[in-house]
Design a protein around this motif. Sequence first.
Motif, PDB file in Angstrom:
ATOM      1  N   ASP A   1     -91.993 -34.254  20.005  1.00 30.93           N
ATOM      2  CA  ASP A   1     -91.388 -33.186  19.207  1.00 30.93           C
ATOM      3  C   ASP A   1     -91.397 -33.551  17.720  1.00 30.93           C
ATOM      4  OD1 ASP A   1     -90.446 -31.283  21.308  1.00 30.93           O
ATOM      5  OD2 ASP A   1     -89.311 -33.030  21.967  1.00 30.93           O
ATOM      6  N   PHE A   2     -91.166 -34.817  17.429  1.00 29.29           N
ATOM      7  CA  PHE A   2     -91.185 -35.276  16.044  1.00 29.29           C
ATOM      8  C   PHE A   2     -92.613 -35.271  15.498  1.00 29.29           C
ATOM      9  CE2 PHE A   2     -87.122 -36.557  17.551  1.00 29.29           C
ATOM     10  CZ  PHE A   2     -86.290 -36.663  16.450  1.00 29.29           C
ATOM     11  N   GLU A   3     -93.570 -35.682  16.323  1.00 24.87           N
ATOM     12  CA  GLU A   3     -94.965 -35.652  15.901  1.00 24.87           C
ATOM     13  C   GLU A   3     -95.419 -34.219  15.624  1.00 24.87           C
ATOM     14  OE1 GLU A   3     -96.267 -39.603  18.507  1.00 24.87           O
ATOM     15  OE2 GLU A   3     -96.632 -37.582  19.269  1.00 24.87           O
ATOM     16  N   TRP A   4     -94.953 -33.313  16.443  1.00 24.28           N
ATOM     17  CA  TRP A   4     -95.299 -31.899  16.267  1.00 24.28           C
ATOM     18  C   TRP A   4     -94.739 -31.355  14.960  1.00 24.28           C
ATOM     19  CZ3 TRP A   4     -91.907 -27.730  15.907  1.00 24.28           C
ATOM     20  CH2 TRP A   4     -92.477 -26.460  15.969  1.00 24.28           C
ATOM     21  N   VAL A   5     -93.475 -31.661  14.672  1.00 24.61           N
ATOM     22  CA  VAL A   5     -92.871 -31.092  13.469  1.00 24.61           C
ATOM     23  C   VAL A   5     -93.437 -31.736  12.209  1.00 24.61           C
ATOM     24  CG1 VAL A   5     -90.840 -32.603  13.078  1.00 24.61           C
ATOM     25  CG2 VAL A   5     -90.670 -30.148  12.651  1.00 24.61           C
ATOM     26  N   ALA A   6     -93.933 -32.962  12.309  1.00 19.05           N
ATOM     27  CA  ALA A   6     -94.557 -33.594  11.149  1.00 19.05           C
ATOM     28  C   ALA A   6     -95.746 -32.770  10.657  1.00 19.05           C
ATOM     29  CB  ALA A   6     -95.001 -35.012  11.508  1.00 19.05           C
ATOM     30  N   GLU A   7     -96.537 -32.259  11.598  1.00 22.38           N
ATOM     31  CA  GLU A   7     -97.680 -31.419  11.225  1.00 22.38           C
ATOM     32  C   GLU A   7     -97.219 -30.137  10.559  1.00 22.38           C
ATOM     33  OE1 GLU A   7     -99.971 -30.777  14.709  1.00 22.38           O
ATOM     34  OE2 GLU A   7    -100.392 -32.911  15.037  1.00 22.38           O
ATOM     35  N   ARG A   8     -96.125 -29.566  11.054  1.00 16.72           N
ATOM     36  CA  ARG A   8     -95.598 -28.337  10.458  1.00 16.72           C
ATOM     37  C   ARG A   8     -95.118 -28.603   9.020  1.00 16.72           C
ATOM     38  NH1 ARG A   8     -96.932 -28.103  15.097  1.00 16.72           N
ATOM     39  NH2 ARG A   8     -98.905 -27.862  14.014  1.00 16.72           N
ATOM     40  N   PHE A   9     -94.441 -29.750   8.831  1.00 21.72           N
ATOM     41  CA  PHE A   9     -93.960 -30.095   7.485  1.00 21.72           C
ATOM     42  C   PHE A   9     -95.116 -30.204   6.498  1.00 21.72           C
ATOM     43  CE2 PHE A   9     -89.983 -32.421   9.241  1.00 21.72           C
ATOM     44  CZ  PHE A   9     -89.261 -31.245   9.213  1.00 21.72           C
ATOM     45  N   LYS A  10     -96.164 -30.879   6.896  1.00 22.79           N
ATOM     46  CA  LYS A  10     -97.302 -31.059   6.001  1.00 22.79           C
ATOM     47  C   LYS A  10     -97.892 -29.720   5.588  1.00 22.79           C
ATOM     48  CE  LYS A  10    -101.756 -33.409   5.542  1.00 22.79           C
ATOM     49  NZ  LYS A  10    -102.761 -34.267   6.206  1.00 22.79           N
ATOM     50  N   GLU A  11     -98.025 -28.841   6.574  1.00 19.31           N
ATOM     51  CA  GLU A  11     -98.639 -27.540   6.316  1.00 19.31           C
ATOM     52  C   GLU A  11     -97.771 -26.675   5.396  1.00 19.31           C
ATOM     53  OE1 GLU A  11     -98.979 -23.274   6.987  1.00 19.31           O
ATOM     54  OE2 GLU A  11     -97.583 -24.444   8.191  1.00 19.31           O
ATOM     55  N   ILE A  12     -96.470 -26.609   5.637  1.00 19.88           N
ATOM     56  CA  ILE A  12     -95.629 -25.730   4.823  1.00 19.88           C
ATOM     57  C   ILE A  12     -95.430 -26.290   3.421  1.00 19.88           C
ATOM     58  CG2 ILE A  12     -94.474 -24.747   6.836  1.00 19.88           C
ATOM     59  CD1 ILE A  12     -92.015 -26.439   6.146  1.00 19.88           C
ATOM     60  N   CYS A  13     -95.438 -27.607   3.264  1.00 23.21           N
ATOM     61  CA  CYS A  13     -95.305 -28.186   1.928  1.00 23.21           C
ATOM     62  C   CYS A  13     -96.559 -27.929   1.099  1.00 23.21           C
ATOM     63  CB  CYS A  13     -95.024 -29.685   2.023  1.00 23.21           C
ATOM     64  SG  CYS A  13     -93.348 -30.062   2.583  1.00 23.21           S
ATOM     65  N   GLU A  14     -97.710 -27.973   1.753  1.00 30.59           N
ATOM     66  CA  GLU A  14     -98.955 -27.641   1.042  1.00 30.59           C
ATOM     67  C   GLU A  14     -98.944 -26.181   0.611  1.00 30.59           C
ATOM     68  OE1 GLU A  14    -101.978 -28.734   3.807  1.00 30.59           O
ATOM     69  OE2 GLU A  14    -101.935 -30.870   3.253  1.00 30.59           O
ATOM     70  N   ARG A  15     -98.441 -25.310   1.454  1.00 30.14           N
ATOM     71  CA  ARG A  15     -98.342 -23.892   1.085  1.00 30.14           C
ATOM     72  C   ARG A  15     -97.374 -23.688  -0.071  1.00 30.14           C
ATOM     73  NH1 ARG A  15     -97.514 -20.918   6.843  1.00 30.14           N
ATOM     74  NH2 ARG A  15     -96.776 -19.213   5.500  1.00 30.14           N
ATOM     75  N   ALA A  16     -96.274 -24.425  -0.048  1.00 30.22           N
ATOM     76  CA  ALA A  16     -95.262 -24.268  -1.100  1.00 30.22           C
ATOM     77  C   ALA A  16     -95.803 -24.679  -2.462  1.00 30.22           C
ATOM     78  CB  ALA A  16     -94.021 -25.094  -0.757  1.00 30.22           C
ATOM     79  N   GLY A  17     -96.760 -25.614  -2.454  1.00 32.09           N
ATOM     80  CA  GLY A  17     -97.310 -26.073  -3.721  1.00 32.09           C
ATOM     81  C   GLY A  17     -98.363 -25.157  -4.320  1.00 32.09           C
ATOM     82  N   LYS A  18     -98.760 -24.135  -3.578  1.00 33.77           N
ATOM     83  CA  LYS A  18     -99.784 -23.222  -4.079  1.00 33.77           C
ATOM     84  C   LYS A  18     -99.179 -22.162  -4.996  1.00 33.77           C
ATOM     85  CE  LYS A  18    -102.895 -23.800  -0.130  1.00 33.77           C
ATOM     86  NZ  LYS A  18    -103.565 -23.127   1.019  1.00 33.77           N
ATOM     87  N   GLN A  19     -99.967 -21.731  -5.960  1.00 30.56           N
ATOM     88  CA  GLN A  19     -99.495 -20.732  -6.909  1.00 30.56           C
ATOM     89  C   GLN A  19     -99.165 -19.426  -6.192  1.00 30.56           C
ATOM     90  OE1 GLN A  19    -102.209 -20.116 -10.129  1.00 30.56           O
ATOM     91  NE2 GLN A  19    -100.786 -18.869 -11.334  1.00 30.56           N
ATOM     92  N   GLY A  20     -98.040 -18.851  -6.553  1.00 26.38           N
ATOM     93  CA  GLY A  20     -97.632 -17.581  -5.961  1.00 26.38           C
ATOM     94  C   GLY A  20     -97.011 -17.687  -4.594  1.00 26.38           C
ATOM     95  N   PHE A  21     -96.583 -18.900  -4.176  1.00 22.04           N
ATOM     96  CA  PHE A  21     -96.035 -19.109  -2.845  1.00 22.04           C
ATOM     97  C   PHE A  21     -94.888 -18.138  -2.542  1.00 22.04           C
ATOM     98  CE2 PHE A  21     -92.562 -21.382  -0.506  1.00 22.04           C
ATOM     99  CZ  PHE A  21     -93.141 -21.357   0.768  1.00 22.04           C
ATOM    100  N   LEU A  22     -93.919 -18.069  -3.415  1.00 19.00           N
ATOM    101  CA  LEU A  22     -92.753 -17.226  -3.139  1.00 19.00           C
ATOM    102  C   LEU A  22     -93.109 -15.752  -3.156  1.00 19.00           C
ATOM    103  CD1 LEU A  22     -90.020 -19.099  -5.186  1.00 19.00           C
ATOM    104  CD2 LEU A  22     -90.381 -19.124  -2.714  1.00 19.00           C
ATOM    105  N   LYS A  23     -94.030 -15.379  -4.007  1.00 26.54           N
ATOM    106  CA  LYS A  23     -94.418 -13.963  -4.095  1.00 26.54           C
ATOM    107  C   LYS A  23     -95.229 -13.523  -2.896  1.00 26.54           C
ATOM    108  CE  LYS A  23     -96.819 -10.708  -7.140  1.00 26.54           C
ATOM    109  NZ  LYS A  23     -97.562 -10.533  -8.426  1.00 26.54           N
ATOM    110  N   THR A  24     -96.195 -14.357  -2.500  1.00 25.92           N
ATOM    111  CA  THR A  24     -97.096 -13.953  -1.421  1.00 25.92           C
ATOM    112  C   THR A  24     -96.501 -14.166  -0.048  1.00 25.92           C
ATOM    113  OG1 THR A  24     -98.131 -16.152  -1.412  1.00 25.92           O
ATOM    114  CG2 THR A  24     -99.120 -14.475  -2.816  1.00 25.92           C
ATOM    115  N   GLU A  25     -95.501 -15.059   0.065  1.00 21.40           N
ATOM    116  CA  GLU A  25     -94.954 -15.371   1.395  1.00 21.40           C
ATOM    117  C   GLU A  25     -93.878 -14.403   1.831  1.00 21.40           C
ATOM    118  OE1 GLU A  25     -95.967 -17.543   3.474  1.00 21.40           O
ATOM    119  OE2 GLU A  25     -97.335 -18.745   2.301  1.00 21.40           O
ATOM    120  N   LYS A  26     -93.410 -13.547   0.950  1.00 19.53           N
ATOM    121  CA  LYS A  26     -92.310 -12.645   1.315  1.00 19.53           C
ATOM    122  C   LYS A  26     -92.803 -11.549   2.244  1.00 19.53           C
ATOM    123  CE  LYS A  26     -89.522 -13.518  -2.792  1.00 19.53           C
ATOM    124  NZ  LYS A  26     -88.929 -12.969  -4.010  1.00 19.53           N
TER     125      LYS A  26
END
Length: 453
Positions: free
Chosen positions: A428-453
């Motif tokens: 379960d921890f290994e699984w969530v580690a992959e999710r963390f990596k993916e969402i943090c990369e998305r958060a660092g992209k320009q327009g994250f808050l605008k496009t994710e709503k």
Amino acid sequence: MGEVSLDEKTKYERTPFGKDMLKHFSFDPAWRNLNHGSWGVSPRAIRDKQRAYQDECDARPDSFIRYTYPKLLDESRAAMAKLLNAPIESIVYVSNATMGINTVLRNISWHDDGRDEILYFNTIYGACGKTIECVAEINRYTVQPREMRLTYPLSDADVVKVFKETIRASRAARKFPRVAVFDTVSALPGLRVPFEQLTKICKEEGILSLIDGAHGVGHIPLDLSAIDPDFFVSNAHKWLFVPRGCAVLYVPVRNQGIIRSSLPTSHGFQPKTSGGGTPNPLPPARNGEFVNNFEFVGTIDNANFLVVPDAIKWREEVCGGETAIMEYNSNLAQEGGKAVAKYLGTKILDNDEHTLTDCNLVNVLLPLEVSETAIPGTNTVKSADVSETTLRLQKILVEEHNTFIAIFFFQGQWWARLSGQVYLDITDFEWVAERFKEICERAGKQGFLKTEK
């Protein structure tokens, strides 16, 4: 209909920790419950016991509420007292730890000279921190809060040093440190606190110790007779598998005169007026004044209070007992947290002695940074967007990945708090580690808050 009680003949099935344990709970098959620490969860067998009590109450309301419930409540208090190694006359139930903190602080008669202070750490649970502020606001001429600031990671000795320095500073300002509020395990970040040492210092310094053990019973070993705090409250619905909301409030006999009333005040209150107050319509009290104060506080469904003995029995027979549960959960949290941090290339929040992680919670640093301006191609977020980004990260986990993680911004960085529990394993921890990596990369992209709503 006969009384429902703990059936000594009932035998529960011993089950291995990990995925096999999920069959005892009612999770959606798609949901991964890595945030046990916030709300807890109760096995179906214990909720069935709770609902049997509710059915009996509905079948014969007056018979159950007036006569059966007090007897069953005493049996439940006895089971909790044994688990905590405390006298039964010191144990009552309230709805949650915040209610317990409120009950104590709102019962204290503050000195008229305006010198009283309530000491608390900056990592206090938010609702309890606001309770202190509210009490100070209502009693603004008699008591004030004094915050103790911790910057983690710290050794236990460093926490104790801050505590002692704050006491000295209070007295140097000609104040009286009347009460100190501190955790067993803090909420955000989820870290073990040297509460045993802090309690001892309070005793030496003549300060009332009020322990917020929201993460306490069922989570870490507790011996209240040995610790001997002035007041202690702990949720049973977080880690003991009791249905929400149920918390134990411990007040030793020496301090029961301070706690004049439950919240709200109800029939058990004994006014000091000569007339003795209005008549009590309930049957004669079975216990002393303190316990009777909390036995009936209005028409509230407290069937969850009654299943504490069943929860303890279930944990013994299905899980192998308290020690086995605590060792598994603590080890899983520590090893799982390290695995997540290694995958992300970050770290867990701990000290050199590893006392901060001696519990069922672990805090992992996320690969996401904050700056005044976002930097293209990196996991950075503008400082102005910290709060909104935090909320959005949590919502993505719920909506897209069927989980929730307490993500929080602390000391200038983003952290994720994970829980160890008997129905989880390292995958379960290994699984969530992959999710963390993916969402943090998305958060660092320009327009994250605008496009994710």
